[in-house]
Design a protein around this motif. Structure first.
Motif, short mmCIF file in Angstrom:
data_model
loop_
_atom_site.label_atom_id
_atom_site.label_comp_id
_atom_site.label_asym_id
_atom_site.label_seq_id
_atom_site.Cartn_x
_atom_site.Cartn_y
_atom_site.Cartn_z
N ARG A 68 0.84 -1.30 0.07
CA ARG A 68 0.12 -0.17 0.01
C ARG A 68 0.90 1.32 -0.01
N SER A 69 2.10 1.06 0.23
CA SER A 69 2.94 2.46 0.35
C SER A 69 3.30 3.00 -0.76
N HIS A 70 3.65 4.35 -0.76
CA HIS A 70 4.27 5.22 -1.80
C HIS A 70 5.50 4.63 -2.13
N LEU A 90 -4.47 3.74 -16.44
CA LEU A 90 -4.45 2.62 -15.51
C LEU A 90 -4.68 3.29 -14.23
N ALA A 91 -3.78 4.35 -13.93
CA ALA A 91 -3.85 4.76 -12.53
C ALA A 91 -5.37 5.19 -12.21
N ARG A 92 -6.24 5.24 -12.98
CA ARG A 92 -7.66 5.76 -12.58
C ARG A 92 -8.60 4.33 -12.61
N VAL A 93 -8.00 3.22 -12.77
CA VAL A 93 -8.80 1.99 -12.61
C VAL A 93 -9.47 2.23 -11.02
N PRO A 94 -10.85 2.15 -11.12
CA PRO A 94 -11.67 2.40 -9.72
C PRO A 94 -11.05 1.66 -8.64
N TRP A 95 -10.76 0.34 -8.82
CA TRP A 95 -10.41 -0.45 -7.52
C TRP A 95 -9.17 -0.05 -7.21
N LEU A 96 -8.02 0.44 -7.91
CA LEU A 96 -6.81 1.01 -7.44
C LEU A 96 -6.96 2.35 -6.67
N VAL A 97 -7.88 3.25 -7.39
CA VAL A 97 -8.20 4.52 -6.50
C VAL A 97 -8.73 4.23 -5.08
N ARG A 98 -9.47 3.47 -5.09
CA ARG A 98 -10.56 3.21 -3.94
C ARG A 98 -9.58 2.45 -3.24
N GLU A 99 -8.93 1.21 -3.39
CA GLU A 99 -8.23 0.37 -2.44
C GLU A 99 -6.73 0.69 -2.37
N PRO A 106 -4.77 4.08 -3.00
CA PRO A 106 -4.90 5.41 -3.35
C PRO A 106 -3.40 5.98 -3.58
N HIS A 107 -2.32 5.24 -2.57
CA HIS A 107 -0.96 5.86 -2.76
C HIS A 107 -0.50 5.31 -4.28
#
Lengths: 168, 393
Positions: free
Chosen positions: B142-144, B198-207, B209-210
């Motif tokens: 999950r980290s940056h 790709l960065a705006r795939v809803p799952w990625l944005v929601r789950e 975010p980093h």
């Protein structure tokens, strides 16, 4: 996250490593080994660890069968064994003929491709020098395990008939 | 400055009372995440992964190949088991470390197999396999830091794969010079857009975010740099136009499709900012057409002016998107580009004292103007809801 998905996520990389090992072993088991004369010395490329770089050497390449590579046809080297430890005789042919009628077939592009042989890091400088010297005296050979015209693994490098150490 | 000091200052200035200060402090304390711990954990994991790669690269001469492979597999299984345990128990920092280690370990192990079996597989194949099989794994993190590491891996794989593809196209009997250029231009134009989507795939944005933020930042940096670099085409002369044919149509469709999808990709983005992005893509495409479609001499001035226009339009878009820090950075780059134009146009004066003095004065003037005008512009042009929200997003 579901446990099954987590298990799949952590298992995939290990399975890929296992798959790479199994595939390499299978390819080796199916292969036939041929000795080739080598030449064309290149400095080692540090990008991919320590290895010696060389090319297969074919001073003359007689034509066994006409093959027009520019016409979409794949051309091969027909490999004929001459002795257990002697370099193979190479002739040019279509891949179909080379596969059917020769001891082995190798895609012609391998004549212009650099091949690599990984070596122990500590012995790199001296092996580099020895290989250059043996190539100069045309006394360097490579044993290739061939499993079809496009599937090749380098098994051994020999300088003056003696195999040099690979990473064990 | 710490939150406590800031609250004290605001309280002393009469902006907030003691109760509000306490409530803010309590709220921030509740929101606090051990980011430092995560960062240290990920850094430690990354160092271990690098160490493993170094060990493999240095060759373990004393161990036989089968033992080496057996140990490698055993270590891989142990790492996978530990990663599984940490992930299902939601041990965040341990998951970050173990996933980072296993990510690096996989690449090192594939290299080890290549060394032991003397495989002459091209680098891009190993990198593609590595990126593909570790994709689900890295999504456990999950980290940056891990996001940046994975992005670096993906971009490296992307680069090697494109290099091999371009080589194959160049050597292919069916590809003429125009086909070559067309494919290369289309793929280069498409790549940053692909990452932006790709960065705006809803799952990625929601789950994750980093991850979404990191990939978005990288994609837009690539778009900004790519659009700027595109104008260097004007510095070359064209004698066999048109250099591009199919690519012009393909890139127009892709850019148009991206602009059309903007409201879905960035629903929070103000209309003005979306218009800015649309204008940026229009500018990039028109520049691509004009710079390659006609025979011409080199037009350095056109290139320089278009680079200034590009930076100006980017700055304006960032301002309306509420990205004040990026706006400041871009306007600084704009001022710098104007100074470089001076040196490009009057380069012969560089050898004279007067030329250097004029150049220095211009540099100082631009710095002063930039400092003065960016603040004014930010206040005057920014939409009310974007002010201050900016780079926290």
């Amino acid at each position: 996250m579901r446990r099954e998905l987590v298990a799949l996520a952590v298992a995939l990389p290990v399975l890929a490593i296992g798959f790479a090992i199994v595939r390499s072993e299978r390819q080796l088991a199916r292969s036939n080994e041929f000795v080739f004369a080598i030449g064309g010395y290149d400095p080692r490329d540090l990008l991919k660890g320590h290895y010696l770089q060389f090319r297969l050497r074919a001073r003359d390449l007689p034509t066994r069968e006409a093959c027009d590579g520019s016409n979409g046809q794949t051309c091969c080297l027909c490999l004929m064994r001459t002795g257990r430890n002697d370099p193979v005789e190479l002739t040019r042919a279509t891949c179909a003929t080379a596969t059917d009628q020769c001891d082995g077939a190798l895609a012609e592009r391998y004549l212009s491709t650099s091949l690599r042989y990984y070596i122990p890091e500590l012995e790199a400088p001296s092996l580099d020098q020895q290989l250059a010297d043996a190539m100069q005296h045309e006394a360097a050979t490579a044993v290739l395990a061939i499993d079809g015209p496009d599937r090749v693994q380098v098994r051994e490098l020999r300088l003056y008939g003696v195999a040099i150490a690979a990473p064990r | 400055m710490s939150l406590r000091s800031q609250l004290d200052r605001w309280q002393a200035a009469g902006l907030i009372d003691a109760g509000t200060a306490e409530r803010i402090e309590a709220h921030e304390a509740a929101q606090r995440r051990p980011i430092g711990l995560y960062a240290l954990a990920a850094l430690g994991g990354g160092t271990i992964a690098l160490g493993i790669i170094s060990l493999v690269a240095a060759n373990w001469d004393a161990i036989g190949p089968r033992v080496k492979l057996g140990l490698d597999l055993a270590l891989g299984i142990a790492l996978a088991a530990a990663s599984y345990y940490a992930a299902v128990r939601a041990l965040r920092w341990a998951t970050e470390v173990l996933v980072t280690v296993l990510y690096g370990f996989t690449l090192a192990s594939l290299s080890l197999v290549g060394q032991i079996y003397q495989l002459d597989t091209p680098e891009y194949q190993a990198l593609c396999l590595w990126s593909a099989v570790t994709l689900p794994l890295v999504l456990l993190g999950r980290s940056h830091f891990l996001a940046a590491l994975v992005l670096l891996g993906l971009v490296t794989t992307h680069g090697f794969a494109f290099e091999a593809l371009f080589d194959a196209i160049e050597g292919a009997a069916w590809a003429g010079r125009t086909t070559d250029d067309d494919l290369v231009a289309t793929l280069l134009f498409t790549s940053p857009l692909l990452y932006a989507v790709l960065a705006r795939v809803p799952w990625l944005v929601r789950e994750r975010p980093h991850y979404a933020v990191t990939v978005t930042a990288a994609a837009w940096s690539a778009i900004a740099i790519g659009g700027f670099a595109l104008q260097f085409l004007w510095y070359e002369s064209v004698s066999e136009a048109p250099q591009l044919q199919l690519a012009l149509a393909t890139t127009a469709v892709l850019a148009g499709g991206f602009v059309w999808a903007l409201p879905r990709l960035y629903p929070q983005l103000p209309l003005r900012a979306r218009q800015g992005i649309a204008a940026l893509f229009a500018l990039a495409w028109i520049a691509l057409v004009l710079s390659t479609a006609f025979n011409r001499d080199s037009l350095d001035v056109a290139g320089a002016l278009l680079q200034i226009a590009w930076l100006g339009l980017l700055s304006w878009t960032c301002l309306h998107a509420g990205r004040l820090r990026t706006f400041n950075l871009l306007t600084a780059a704009l001022a710098l580009r104007i100074v470089v134009v001076y040196f490009e146009v009057f380069h012969s004066l560089l050898s004279t004292g007067m030329g250097l003095i004029t150049g220095g004065v211009l540099t100082l003037l631009m710095a002063w103007l930039w400092r003065r005008q960016t603040r004014k512009l930010a206040t005057r042009l920014a939409p009310g809801d974007a002010k201050g929200a900016s780079d926290a997003a």
